[in-house]
Motif scaffolding. Structure first.
Motif, PDB file in Angstrom:
ATOM      1  N   GLY A   6      29.251   6.687  95.638  1.00  0.00           N
ATOM      2  CA  GLY A   6      29.037   6.672  96.701  1.00  0.00           C
ATOM      3  C   GLY A   6      27.869   7.433  97.224  1.00  0.00           C
ATOM      4  N   PHE A   7      27.606   7.518  98.508  1.00  0.00           N
ATOM      5  CA  PHE A   7      26.343   8.152  99.004  1.00  0.00           C
ATOM      6  C   PHE A   7      26.609   9.599  99.237  1.00  0.00           C
ATOM      7  CE2 PHE A   7      25.299   3.942 100.082  1.00  0.00           C
ATOM      8  CZ  PHE A   7      24.349   3.473  99.368  1.00  0.00           C
ATOM      9  N   THR A   8      25.688  10.335  99.261  1.00  0.00           N
ATOM     10  CA  THR A   8      25.939  11.879  99.645  1.00  0.00           C
ATOM     11  C   THR A   8      25.180  12.034 100.981  1.00  0.00           C
ATOM     12  OG1 THR A   8      23.563  12.504  98.933  1.00  0.00           O
ATOM     13  CG2 THR A   8      25.609  12.666  97.173  1.00  0.00           C
ATOM     14  N   LEU A   9      25.590  12.907 101.787  1.00  0.00           N
ATOM     15  CA  LEU A   9      25.274  13.302 102.940  1.00  0.00           C
ATOM     16  C   LEU A   9      23.514  12.901 103.219  1.00  0.00           C
ATOM     17  CD1 LEU A   9      25.823  13.723 105.907  1.00  0.00           C
ATOM     18  CD2 LEU A   9      25.917  16.076 105.491  1.00  0.00           C
ATOM     19  N   ILE A  14      18.581  10.312 104.816  1.00  0.00           N
ATOM     20  CA  ILE A  14      17.295   9.754 104.476  1.00  0.00           C
ATOM     21  C   ILE A  14      17.280   8.191 104.889  1.00  0.00           C
ATOM     22  CG2 ILE A  14      15.756   9.168 102.420  1.00  0.00           C
ATOM     23  CD1 ILE A  14      16.697  11.789 101.231  1.00  0.00           C
ATOM     24  N   VAL A  15      18.266   7.353 104.525  1.00  0.00           N
ATOM     25  CA  VAL A  15      18.232   6.046 104.701  1.00  0.00           C
ATOM     26  C   VAL A  15      18.336   5.905 106.485  1.00  0.00           C
ATOM     27  CG1 VAL A  15      19.917   4.065 104.877  1.00  0.00           C
ATOM     28  CG2 VAL A  15      19.470   5.272 103.010  1.00  0.00           C
ATOM     29  N   LEU A  16      18.840   6.741 107.291  1.00  0.00           N
ATOM     30  CA  LEU A  16      18.934   6.665 108.523  1.00  0.00           C
ATOM     31  C   LEU A  16      17.514   7.154 109.252  1.00  0.00           C
ATOM     32  CD1 LEU A  16      22.262   8.281 109.808  1.00  0.00           C
ATOM     33  CD2 LEU A  16      21.661   5.928 109.956  1.00  0.00           C
TER      34      LEU A  16
END
Length: 106
Positions: A6-9, A14-16
């Motif tokens: 899964g993705f970390t916060l 960073i993606v956002l």
């Protein structure tokens, strides 16, 4: 400790951030192109009106009294540009032009 997928916060942030930066770069450019697209659409309608006017003259043997005759006889759907602010008009010399609708209404 188990390997959790899964993705970390931090990764999500960073993606956002990247998506936000791309949107800031592209949306203003698209808004600037809107006027250009509308102008090209009006130019295309003007050319189509000229062609349909010639077609009307060939089929009916006479020039239509008004451009509305082209619409009434199904040669054109409308003489109004897609943005609704401009329309195709015929001047006193018989030349087709693009004019603002507000000028005609006043």
């Amino acid at each position: 400790m188990k390997n959790q997928k899964g993705f970390t916060l931090i990764e999500m942030l960073i993606v956002l951030a990247v998506i936000s930066i791309l949107m800031l770069l592209f949306i203003p450019n698209l808004a600037d192109k809107s006027q250009t697209i509308n102008n090209k659409g009006c130019d295309a309608l003007l050319q189509m009106t000229e062609n349909q006017l010639a077609s009307y003259e060939l089929e009916e043997g006479e020039e239509p009294a008004t451009l509305q005759s082209l619409v009434d006889n199904d040669y054109l759907e409308t003489t109004e540009c897609a943005n609704g602010k401009k329309e195709i008009t015929k001047n006193t010399t018989g030349e087709l032009t693009i004019s603002n609708k507000n000028d005609e209404e006043e």
